[in-house]
Motif scaffolding. Structure first.
Motif, PDB file in Angstrom:
ATOM      1  N   ILE A  11       7.593 -10.267  12.511  1.00 18.51           N
ATOM      2  CA  ILE A  11       7.545  -9.307  11.767  1.00 18.51           C
ATOM      3  C   ILE A  11       6.506  -9.149  10.697  1.00 18.51           C
ATOM      4  CG2 ILE A  11       9.066  -7.914  10.326  1.00 18.51           C
ATOM      5  CD1 ILE A  11      11.614  -9.024  11.544  1.00 18.51           C
ATOM      6  N   SER A  12       6.255 -10.520  10.148  1.00 16.22           N
ATOM      7  CA  SER A  12       5.207 -10.293   9.260  1.00 16.22           C
ATOM      8  C   SER A  12       4.040  -9.964   9.919  1.00 16.22           C
ATOM      9  CB  SER A  12       4.871 -11.746   8.557  1.00 16.22           C
ATOM     10  OG  SER A  12       6.194 -11.983   7.638  1.00 16.22           O
ATOM     11  N   PHE A  13       3.512 -10.548  11.091  1.00 20.02           N
ATOM     12  CA  PHE A  13       2.228 -10.285  11.819  1.00 20.02           C
ATOM     13  C   PHE A  13       2.430  -8.750  12.192  1.00 20.02           C
ATOM     14  CE2 PHE A  13      -0.117 -10.156  15.690  1.00 20.02           C
ATOM     15  CZ  PHE A  13      -1.335 -10.477  15.236  1.00 20.02           C
ATOM     16  N   VAL A  14       3.419  -8.149  12.461  1.00 23.48           N
ATOM     17  CA  VAL A  14       3.385  -6.758  12.825  1.00 23.48           C
ATOM     18  C   VAL A  14       2.888  -5.964  11.802  1.00 23.48           C
ATOM     19  CG1 VAL A  14       4.819  -4.959  13.671  1.00 23.48           C
ATOM     20  CG2 VAL A  14       5.019  -6.993  14.725  1.00 23.48           C
ATOM     21  N   LEU A  15       3.597  -6.379  10.598  1.00 27.93           N
ATOM     22  CA  LEU A  15       3.107  -5.692   9.307  1.00 27.93           C
ATOM     23  C   LEU A  15       1.716  -5.863   8.926  1.00 27.93           C
ATOM     24  CD1 LEU A  15       6.383  -6.371   7.003  1.00 27.93           C
ATOM     25  CD2 LEU A  15       5.654  -4.238   8.160  1.00 27.93           C
ATOM     26  N   ASP A  21      -4.461  -1.063  11.265  1.00 28.31           N
ATOM     27  CA  ASP A  21      -4.332   0.008  12.097  1.00 28.31           C
ATOM     28  C   ASP A  21      -4.245   1.221  11.301  1.00 28.31           C
ATOM     29  OD1 ASP A  21      -4.643  -0.823  14.515  1.00 28.31           O
ATOM     30  OD2 ASP A  21      -2.416  -0.740  15.079  1.00 28.31           O
ATOM     31  N   TYR A  22      -3.232   1.296  10.073  1.00 29.79           N
ATOM     32  CA  TYR A  22      -3.391   2.517   9.229  1.00 29.79           C
ATOM     33  C   TYR A  22      -4.558   2.579   8.697  1.00 29.79           C
ATOM     34  CZ  TYR A  22      -1.104   5.745   6.143  1.00 29.79           C
ATOM     35  OH  TYR A  22      -0.647   6.934   5.822  1.00 29.79           O
ATOM     36  N   ILE A  63      -3.878 -13.656   2.712  1.00 28.02           N
ATOM     37  CA  ILE A  63      -2.544 -14.008   2.154  1.00 28.02           C
ATOM     38  C   ILE A  63      -1.442 -14.409   3.409  1.00 28.02           C
ATOM     39  CG2 ILE A  63      -0.335 -13.245   0.953  1.00 28.02           C
ATOM     40  CD1 ILE A  63      -2.231 -11.706  -1.057  1.00 28.02           C
ATOM     41  N   TYR A  64      -1.573 -13.488   4.367  1.00 28.13           N
ATOM     42  CA  TYR A  64      -0.858 -13.789   5.427  1.00 28.13           C
ATOM     43  C   TYR A  64      -1.217 -15.096   5.923  1.00 28.13           C
ATOM     44  CZ  TYR A  64       0.758 -13.689  10.556  1.00 28.13           C
ATOM     45  OH  TYR A  64       1.370 -14.242  11.398  1.00 28.13           O
ATOM     46  N   LEU A  65      -2.488 -15.540   6.327  1.00 29.10           N
ATOM     47  CA  LEU A  65      -3.000 -16.801   6.789  1.00 29.10           C
ATOM     48  C   LEU A  65      -2.613 -18.054   5.899  1.00 29.10           C
ATOM     49  CD1 LEU A  65      -6.320 -15.767   8.489  1.00 29.10           C
ATOM     50  CD2 LEU A  65      -4.245 -16.281   9.614  1.00 29.10           C
ATOM     51  N   HIS A 100       7.296 -15.230   3.033  1.00 26.12           N
ATOM     52  CA  HIS A 100       6.140 -14.356   3.726  1.00 26.12           C
ATOM     53  C   HIS A 100       6.538 -13.147   4.193  1.00 26.12           C
ATOM     54  CE1 HIS A 100       3.253 -15.500   7.480  1.00 26.12           C
ATOM     55  NE2 HIS A 100       2.533 -14.451   6.386  1.00 26.12           N
ATOM     56  N   LEU A 101       7.748 -12.807   4.676  1.00 31.97           N
ATOM     57  CA  LEU A 101       8.034 -11.476   5.096  1.00 31.97           C
ATOM     58  C   LEU A 101       8.069 -10.470   3.855  1.00 31.97           C
ATOM     59  CD1 LEU A 101       9.060  -9.342   7.070  1.00 31.97           C
ATOM     60  CD2 LEU A 101      11.424 -10.008   6.678  1.00 31.97           C
ATOM     61  N   ILE A 102       8.547 -10.943   2.661  1.00 31.25           N
ATOM     62  CA  ILE A 102       8.590 -10.066   1.555  1.00 31.25           C
ATOM     63  C   ILE A 102       7.220  -9.623   1.037  1.00 31.25           C
ATOM     64  CG2 ILE A 102       9.371  -9.928  -0.759  1.00 31.25           C
ATOM     65  CD1 ILE A 102      11.761 -11.586  -0.034  1.00 31.25           C
TER      66      ILE A 102
END
Length: 161
Positions: A11-15, A21-22, A63-65, A100-102
């Motif tokens: 889910i975090s990766f999709v975000l 994309d946006y 931050i994701y990585l 991570h998700l938050i």
């Protein structure tokens, strides 16, 4: 429950993909300057050239990585987590995956709303970012309480002969 961290990471990766994309889809329609900071009422009060929105996507990726790395390396010195939580690697990975998700939700909402205000879809931002930050603090407090309970439980077990 063992697969929960995996799903949270997906889910975090999709975000993260949504952020890129946006920005990619809306970049050409953005005005020359876009808002990146908002006052307490949600009105923009600081603008930057629109090319800086790509920098924000880069920060979100960093931050994701970083958090992804920390979720895989629970004993990393970069991860400031009570040692008694790190001892159970599955629980620690779940906690880091929730953070991570938050964090990705916060970054996604900020990106979406900055671009939406820049495109004049909205005049102000919603309080959703504030709610997510409060949720992040509540998760930190819950982790501290849980850690205290574990240490108290372990302390009472060690006291027995």
């Amino acid at each position: 429950m063992k697969k929960l961290p995996f799903y949270l990471k997906i889910i975090s990766f999709v975000l993260l993909i949504f952020i890129w994309d946006y920005i990619f889809i809306n970049y050409r329609n953005l005005p020359l300057s876009v808002p990146i900071h908002f006052d307490w009422d949600g009105k923009p009060n600081f603008f930057v050239p629109r090319i800086m929105i790509w920098f924000f996507a880069g920060v979100a990726t960093f931050i994701y990585l970083l958090i992804f790395y920390l979720s895989k390396n629970i004993n990393s010195p970069l991860l400031k987590m009570p040692q008694n939580l790190k001892e159970d690697s599955l629980k620690a990975e779940k906690i880091v995956s929730v953070y991570h998700l938050i964090m990705m939700m916060i970054l996604t909402v900020i990106t979406y709303e900055s671009i939406a205000v820049g495109l004049e879809k909205y005049d102000t931002v919603s309080p959703l970012t504030n709610y997510l930050i409060i949720l992040l603090f509540l998760v930190v407090i819950a982790m501290m309480i849980y850690s205290y309970q574990i240490s108290k439980k372990n302390g009472s077990q060690n006291a027995l002969p």
